[in-house]
Scaffold this motif. Structure first.
Motif, PDB file in Angstrom:
ATOM      1  N   ALA A 690       0.818  -1.216   0.000  1.00  0.00           N
ATOM      2  CA  ALA A 690       0.000   0.000   0.000  1.00  0.00           C
ATOM      3  C   ALA A 690       0.848   1.260   0.000  1.00  0.00           C
ATOM      4  N   THR A 691       2.013   1.261   0.646  1.00  0.00           N
ATOM      5  CA  THR A 691       2.820   2.478   0.775  1.00  0.00           C
ATOM      6  C   THR A 691       3.973   2.541  -0.223  1.00  0.00           C
ATOM      7  N   LEU A 692       4.310   1.405  -0.848  1.00  0.00           N
ATOM      8  CA  LEU A 692       5.440   1.380  -1.775  1.00  0.00           C
ATOM      9  C   LEU A 692       5.301   2.392  -2.915  1.00  0.00           C
ATOM     10  N   PRO A 693       4.111   2.553  -3.535  1.00  0.00           N
ATOM     11  CA  PRO A 693       4.023   3.466  -4.680  1.00  0.00           C
ATOM     12  C   PRO A 693       4.200   4.935  -4.329  1.00  0.00           C
ATOM     13  N   VAL A 694       4.128   5.292  -3.045  1.00  0.00           N
ATOM     14  CA  VAL A 694       4.093   6.705  -2.675  1.00  0.00           C
ATOM     15  C   VAL A 694       5.344   7.450  -3.133  1.00  0.00           C
ATOM     16  N   VAL A 695       6.520   6.844  -2.950  1.00  0.00           N
ATOM     17  CA  VAL A 695       7.765   7.523  -3.301  1.00  0.00           C
ATOM     18  C   VAL A 695       7.803   7.831  -4.790  1.00  0.00           C
ATOM     19  N   ALA A 696       7.460   6.832  -5.614  1.00  0.00           N
ATOM     20  CA  ALA A 696       7.487   7.045  -7.066  1.00  0.00           C
ATOM     21  C   ALA A 696       6.490   8.120  -7.478  1.00  0.00           C
ATOM     22  N   LEU A 697       5.296   8.099  -6.880  1.00  0.00           N
ATOM     23  CA  LEU A 697       4.296   9.106  -7.209  1.00  0.00           C
ATOM     24  C   LEU A 697       4.770  10.494  -6.792  1.00  0.00           C
ATOM     25  N   GLY A 698       5.357  10.584  -5.591  1.00  0.00           N
ATOM     26  CA  GLY A 698       5.813  11.872  -5.093  1.00  0.00           C
ATOM     27  C   GLY A 698       6.939  12.452  -5.919  1.00  0.00           C
TER      28      GLY A 698
END
Length: 825
Positions: A690-698
């Protein structure tokens, strides 16, 4: 009205004075055929709206696991022999008030619930287990030897005598703490599930199954029992039910963004056009997914929010340019073409940066994240049509409020008048182009960055809380999970180790001795509750064969006795050909630390003792599969961060044609990444699906800020302006839009924080932090870095200013041309 602007753009009030064949090929095709393009967009909107009604919100167990990881491949190789150890439900039926399960009313209610669950869609009925299934058996030692049978015998009527027999059978079944609570006040229905519904051939509908279970719960809790349900399917069902509330969050985001846009533009007409075109992009995305065979799931449901927020921020930039031209007296169609001509390249580059952040997620070997990346990339691609083309074309018909346009133009012209004093915020930010303040900012950033890196080292992979961390701690599911953990020895978190042997050799004494040794090592771990294997069964049978004397509780070094014990063992402990032995490890929870401990011990044991006679393989069971997921997430996080920064760096090099400018753009992003990971540590968040994509999106979205600011700075630095002047121009032209973008993106996701779905709230908090932090570091650290890397001396002196010059970077030229128009209007 017809005076020539120094960049080649004229203020033209009449279409008769405008050359329709000017501009590039794409501009001529779109604007010379406006009616055709808008009609085509309307038809597509109708088509995709109808298709969006067929979009399903569902989940798939197989899509949430890394299907090519060795653990999962080992499980798939023996999937048919390991039924009921991965995707399962556990339904605890408890007595209300005083009393025990040895009551005819309770047993009859349990039977009814058992029968209804048995008929539910997706249930693997052959492996379902409860007190009422014939596979639940007892075994005991009598004067005549071993005896056994179903726990509930034939002819059971619920009389007092039957209850006494039932109690005795349960005590001999070994199911106390497994299917029956330690206090005899509840019992479990163990329900293995199939990922594909055999009745329909389609993916199991977890929402439908969850609704059936809730119906059973509601009806039978009125008959004197409490029902507690846990398992992956119930988590997904609860998530999907909760995610239907995202419509309210989406509506809130639209309302908030509308108010911000209206404040920014002071024009209802253009605000509605921006919102309408952006929502058209979201509708196209939702309608296209069923056509491509995709479903929305609890993870990708958040993508339309992001697409909407990105679309509004880019739409505002196009609207701003049109509004300024109309304010000068330019015809609305010509103003729309000018804005398209100036900002299309910048918009494409910015959206490409967004797409890169999403696309890099495809390297993660988890299908649900790959789908999220693909869906997000499609959404960003559609924004090129709806917000870079449809929006200016629509505004070429509607125009903007003349009063709002005049107000905006007056504010812009005031900035270029003699004696103009910039606002306090701009004066403060301008100081970071001076060596003194730039050095201070970089030192503070370095100190904060070092702290963030050290703190981020404590970031754990996986869940840090028991139960379902995707849901709130006080959710019904987590309360049910707490009940089952508190009343049963065997938890719902099962780690299964597979032992491969030659055919017919799985119960050899030497192999079982190794299994015993492995079980002993695992039971020393604080997170392990108990273990079970055929070695333990053989010990208990040996006691039974010797008049129940506990001193015989030992694995007999006698193969015939072991073979006799194997004949009385449950079939789930070994397969029919006796070439696979299963070791069940029951865990107290599925926290990252617990899973890591089991994996490390098992891996070390396998390296030491595996041979041709016995190979110890990981891993099946829901905990085994989750441990594989954690391993993949940990590896993918490093690869993803490296990949996204390499891709964004390459994009910046192509856009800026300057390694110095690229460094100024990338370093602030890296600081935000480290700070986000440190924030996760402080908030007790684990790194997971659930939290892994956050860095790439940010990173992908955050680079937009630096992109617009540095582009304008480069334009003016190449023409001999000082760094302070170049940055002041950048703040005047794009600084306002950067702040607007950061606030819009943040407010688009900050409402998630109050979501009943905890993982959505976590993502909302992290994305809000990254959007705001990226905005702030871009406004502060970009000029600070530029103070040492982007001085005028690093560029050739005054370059030609013809608008058609080819050597300029496309983004810098697009932004710079607009600046010149403002300066000379």
């Amino acid at each position: 009205m017809g005076s020539k602007i120094s960049d080649g753009f004229k203020t033209i009030a009449s279409l008769a004075d405008f050359d329709r064949q000017s501009g590039n090929v794409l501009e001529r095709i779109l604007f010379n055929n406006r009616a055709v393009f808008i009609t085509l967009c309307l038809l597509l909107t109708v088509l995709f709206s109808a298709s969006a009604g067929q979009l399903r919100l569902n989940a798939s167990f197989l899509k949430t696991i890394p299907t090519s990881h060795p653990f999962i491949l080992n499980y798939f190789a023996h999937e048919d022999e390991l039924k009921g150890v991965a995707n399962t439900l556990r339904i605890a039926v408890a007595v209300k008030g005083e009393g025990t399960i040895f009551d005819d009313g309770y047993m009859e209610t349990l039977r009814k619930i058992n029968d209804e669950v048995y008929l539910a869609p997706g249930v693997d009925r052959a492996f379902m287990k409860s007190l009422w299934t014939p596979t639940t058996r007892w075994q005991g030692v009598t004067e005549s030897g071993f005896d056994g049978g179903p726990v509930i015998p034939d002819g059971f009527r619920g009389s007092a005598q039957d209850m006494e027999v039932l109690r005795g059978n349960i005590e001999l079944s070994g199911e106390i703490g497994q299917l029956v609570a330690l206090d005899f006040r509840s019992s479990i229905i163990h329900v293995p599930l199939l990922d594909t519904d055999p009745a329909t051939g389609k993916t199991l509908d977890y929402k439908q199954l969850s609704d059936i279970l809730e119906s059973i719960r509601t009806r039978y809790q009125q008959e004197g029992v409490d029902i507690h349900i846990i398992g992956f399917a119930k988590v997904m069902g609860d998530l999907i039910s909760g995610l239907y509330a995202v419509l309210a969050f989406f509506a809130a985001a639209v309302c908030i963004t509308t108010l911000i846009l209206l404040y920014f533009t002071r024009c209802w007409r253009s605000t509605l056009v921006v919102q309408g075109c952006t929502l058209v992009g979201v509708i196209w995305l939702l309608g296209m997914l069923p056509m491509l065979g995709y479903e929305l799931n609890p993870y990708s449901i958040l993508v339309p929010f992001l697409v909407y927020a990105i679309g509004v921020s880019h739409g505002a930039q196009k609207m701003n340019g049109i509004m300024q031209d109309i304010g000068r007296g330019t015809h609305k169609l010509i103003a729309a073409r000018y804005t398209f001509r100036r900002l299309f390249a910048a918009g494409i580059t910015a959206l490409l940066a967004d797409a890169v952040g999403f696309a890099v997620l495809t390297i993660v070997d988890i299908p649900v994240i790959k789908e999220l990346a693909i869906i997000a990339s499609i959404g960003v691609a559609l924004l090129v049509l709806t917000n870079l083309a449809l929006l200016p074309i629509t505004l070429s018909y509607t125009g903007v409020s003349r009063r709002a346009a005049s107000r905006r133009l007056a504010a812009e012209q005031a900035r270029h008048q003699a004696g103009y004093r910039p606002g306090k915020v701009i004066r403060v930010l301008d100081r970071f182009t001076q060596v003194r303040y730039a050095s201070l900012a970089l030192v503070v950033a370095l100190v904060v960055g070092v702290w963030a890196v050290l703190e981020a080292r404590h970031l754990q992979v996986g869940d840090l809380d028991p139960g379902a961390p995707e849901l709130r701690a006080d959710s019904r599911y987590n309360q049910d999970n707490a009940f089952i953990i508190g009343n049963y020895q065997a938890s719902s978190d099962v780690f299964v180790i597979m032992v491969e042997t030659p055919a017919g050799q799985c119960v050899n004494y030497a192999t079982l001795r190794l299994v015993e040794e492995l079980e002993w090592r695992l039971r020393q771990l604080p997170g392990v509750d108990s273990t079970n294997s055929i070695a333990g069964v053989a010990r208990r049978v040996n006691v039974g064969m010797n008049e129940g004397l506990l001193k015989w509780n030992e694995l007999p070094p006698n193969q015939p006795m072991i073979n006799a014990a194997a004949n009385r063992s449950p079939r789930e402990l070994f397969n029919e050909t006796c070439e696979l032995l299963s070791v069940y490890v029951y865990l107290k929870d599925h926290k990252a630390q617990t899973l890591n401990g089991v994996v490390e011990v098992t891996e070390a044991f396998s390296e030491e003792f595996s041979s041709d006679q016995a190979r110890f393989l990981m891993a099946a069971g829901n905990a085994g599969i989750e441990s594989a997921t954690n391993i993949v997430v940990k590896t993918a996080n490093t690869q993803m961060v490296i990949g996204v920064y390499l891709a964004v760096s390459l994009l910046c090099l192509l856009a800026f044609r300057s390694w110095r400018a690229t460094v100024c753009a990338i370093l602030p992003l890296m600081l935000t990444t480290f700070l986000a990971e440190a924030l996760m540590v402080k908030l007790g968040m684990g790194l997971k699906v659930a939290t892994l994509p956050v860095v790439a999106l940010g990173v992908g979205i955050g680079v937009d800020y630096a992109l617009y600011i540095i582009s304008v700075m480069l334009f003016w630095l190449k023409r001999g302006s000082s760094l302070a002047e170049a940055y002041s121009y950048a703040l005047s032209f794009t600084g306002r839009v950067v702040v607007f973008t950061g606030i819009t993106l943040s407010l688009g996701v900050v409402t998630w924080i109050v979501s009943p779905i905890k993982f959505q709230a976590d993502m909302g908090l992290l994305l809000t932090f990254m959007f705001l932090c990226n905005m702030l570091v871009a406004l502060v650290l970009v000029p600070a870095l530029a103070c040492f890397l982007l001085q005028p001396r690093h560029f050739s002196k005054a370059e030609p200013e013809e608008p058609g010059e080819r050597e300029e970077q496309p983004v810098a030229r697009a932004a710079g041309v607009a600046i010149k128009q403002e300066a000379h209007a």
